[in-house]
Write a protein that holds these residues in place. Structure first.
Motif, PDB file in Angstrom:
ATOM      1  N   ARG A  89      47.219 -28.278  51.555  1.00  0.00           N
ATOM      2  CA  ARG A  89      46.726 -28.266  50.182  1.00  0.00           C
ATOM      3  C   ARG A  89      47.516 -29.307  49.379  1.00  0.00           C
ATOM      4  O   ARG A  89      48.482 -28.959  48.674  1.00  0.00           O
ATOM      5  N   SER A  91      49.027 -31.670  46.592  1.00  0.00           N
ATOM      6  CA  SER A  91      49.144 -31.413  45.166  1.00  0.00           C
ATOM      7  C   SER A  91      50.077 -32.432  44.538  1.00  0.00           C
ATOM      8  O   SER A  91      50.784 -33.172  45.226  1.00  0.00           O
ATOM      9  N   HIS A 112      34.365 -36.492  41.267  1.00  0.00           N
ATOM     10  CA  HIS A 112      34.195 -35.035  41.267  1.00  0.00           C
ATOM     11  C   HIS A 112      34.279 -34.480  42.686  1.00  0.00           C
ATOM     12  O   HIS A 112      34.783 -33.369  42.898  1.00  0.00           O
ATOM     13  N   THR A 113      33.852 -35.258  43.679  1.00  0.00           N
ATOM     14  CA  THR A 113      33.945 -34.786  45.067  1.00  0.00           C
ATOM     15  C   THR A 113      35.398 -34.773  45.538  1.00  0.00           C
ATOM     16  O   THR A 113      35.773 -33.915  46.350  1.00  0.00           O
ATOM     17  N   PHE A 115      38.035 -34.212  43.519  1.00  0.00           N
ATOM     18  CA  PHE A 115      38.698 -33.081  42.868  1.00  0.00           C
ATOM     19  C   PHE A 115      38.207 -31.739  43.417  1.00  0.00           C
ATOM     20  O   PHE A 115      38.954 -30.761  43.423  1.00  0.00           O
ATOM     21  N   GLU A 116      36.953 -31.698  43.860  1.00  0.00           N
ATOM     22  CA  GLU A 116      36.468 -30.471  44.501  1.00  0.00           C
ATOM     23  C   GLU A 116      37.225 -30.213  45.801  1.00  0.00           C
ATOM     24  O   GLU A 116      37.520 -29.068  46.148  1.00  0.00           O
ATOM     25  N   ARG A 117      37.551 -31.288  46.496  1.00  0.00           N
ATOM     26  CA  ARG A 117      38.260 -31.163  47.766  1.00  0.00           C
ATOM     27  C   ARG A 117      39.756 -30.952  47.566  1.00  0.00           C
ATOM     28  O   ARG A 117      40.401 -30.228  48.324  1.00  0.00           O
ATOM     29  N   PRO A 119      41.785 -29.931  44.420  1.00  0.00           N
ATOM     30  CA  PRO A 119      41.876 -29.543  43.006  1.00  0.00           C
ATOM     31  C   PRO A 119      43.282 -29.574  42.428  1.00  0.00           C
ATOM     32  O   PRO A 119      43.435 -29.557  41.202  1.00  0.00           O
ATOM     33  N   ASP A 120      44.309 -29.621  43.275  1.00  0.00           N
ATOM     34  CA  ASP A 120      45.684 -29.572  42.777  1.00  0.00           C
ATOM     35  C   ASP A 120      46.299 -30.961  42.591  1.00  0.00           C
ATOM     36  O   ASP A 120      47.481 -31.073  42.267  1.00  0.00           O
ATOM     37  N   GLN A 122      46.680 -34.370  40.498  1.00  0.00           N
ATOM     38  CA  GLN A 122      46.492 -34.957  39.163  1.00  0.00           C
ATOM     39  C   GLN A 122      46.490 -36.468  39.327  1.00  0.00           C
ATOM     40  O   GLN A 122      47.489 -37.054  39.743  1.00  0.00           O
TER      41      GLN A 122
END
Length: 304
Positions: A89, A91, A112-113, A115-117, A119-120, A122
């Motif tokens: 994950r 981040s 958007h794809t 960030f969907e994959r 999400p952590d 920035q």
């Protein structure tokens, strides 16, 4: 004071070339960086940096310490990553730079794809055609077009940008349609592209079979940004060569016409680039793999 933190600050000062830039990239006060370096030098009992009012240079001892410190910090990051869930994950904050037209037309519409994959993560996305200094500006990776001149960087080639020669129907009605590239040198207005770094004008390149031509005709306008180049040719200001991936809709609806279709332009290589001495963390690898996949299937970005 924390020794690892002091070492990280020292490497940033070396890479950025100044205490001010290092502090800005780490988002801490300059005084904190200064105190940490002083602590480090006192602890080691050697002078690591030479300081003047204008620049910071590395002493021989500092250079040797930097090389070993970078390797140590990379190993430390590997240990941290292996003992956490960072690999599964990713981040954290990620700094990426992308060319203007690729960012506007290809990367940002599909973020958007990403960030969907992930999400952590920035993402700090720098958008410009001006080449950045990955080390001094503390950039994790860039998507860069053109031949690579900095041999110290690690690059993954992800395609080649196809350029075509275009103009508006109104411009061609006024100035005529050229039948050969050399006709662009007389009686036509070229829209040129120049280097943000050096100011050098790039010639318009044409190839057909074994023929290779460079055209630097008369111009009234030169720009240093790819979106501005597209806007200028759509305004009927002349003939130019632009990346095809951003033009197809204008060719389809007739607002632009392809000129000299029998003559091609050598594809511009496209790479994802990152520094060799920077640990390729999970978040960097995540973006590199995502961008490679995205741009690898984009139309008119040749795979080879």
């Amino acid at each position: 004071m924390d020794q690892i933190q002091s070492m990280r600050m020292f490497t940033r000062v070396v890479e950025a070339g100044s205490f001010t830039k290092a502090a800005e990239s780490l988002d801490i006060p300059k005084g904190t960086v200064t105190k940490q370096i002083q602590y480090l030098e006192a602890r080691l009992r050697v002078k690591l940096l030479n300081r003047t009012t204008r620049r910071v240079t590395v002493t021989p001892d500092g250079a040797a310490y930097y090389e070993r410190t970078v390797r140590l910090l990379s190993d430390f990051d590997d240990i941290e990553a292996s003992m956490s869930n960072a690999q599964s994950r990713p981040s954290g904050r990620l700094r990426v730079d992308v060319g203007a037209s690729i960012a506007r037309l290809l990367v940002i519409p599909q973020l958007h794809t990403f960030f969907e994959r992930f999400p952590d993560i920035q993402l700090d996305l720098g958008v410009s055609d001006r080449p950045v200094d990955l080390i001094a500006d503390n950039v994790d990776c860039v998507i860069r077009g053109g031949e690579l001149t900095e041999q110290s960087l690690v690059a993954r080639r992800i395609g080649g940008v196809e350029l075509i020669t275009v103009a508006t129907p109104g411009y061609l009605a006024q100035h005529g349609t050229p039948a050969h590239p050399t006709e662009l040198e007389k009686g036509h207005r070229l829209i040129n592209y120049f280097s943000s770094r050096t100011g050098r004008q790039f010639p318009h390149l044409f190839e057909r079979g074994e023929e290779h031509l460079e055209i630097l005709g008369a111009y009234q306008l030169a720009v240093n940004e790819s979106n501005a180049l597209t806007t200028a040719v759509l305004a009927g200001l002349g003939v130019t060569q632009v990346a095809r991936f951003g033009l197809q809709q204008h060719l389809d609806n007739g607002t632009l016409v392809r000129v000299l279709p029998d003559w091609g332009h050598p594809p511009i290589p496209l790479h994802v680039v990152y520094p060799p001495n920077r640990h390729l963390s999970a978040k960097v690898r995540a973006f590199v793999d995502w961008a490679t996949e995205l741009l690898g299937r984009a139309p008119y970005l040749q795979a080879r």
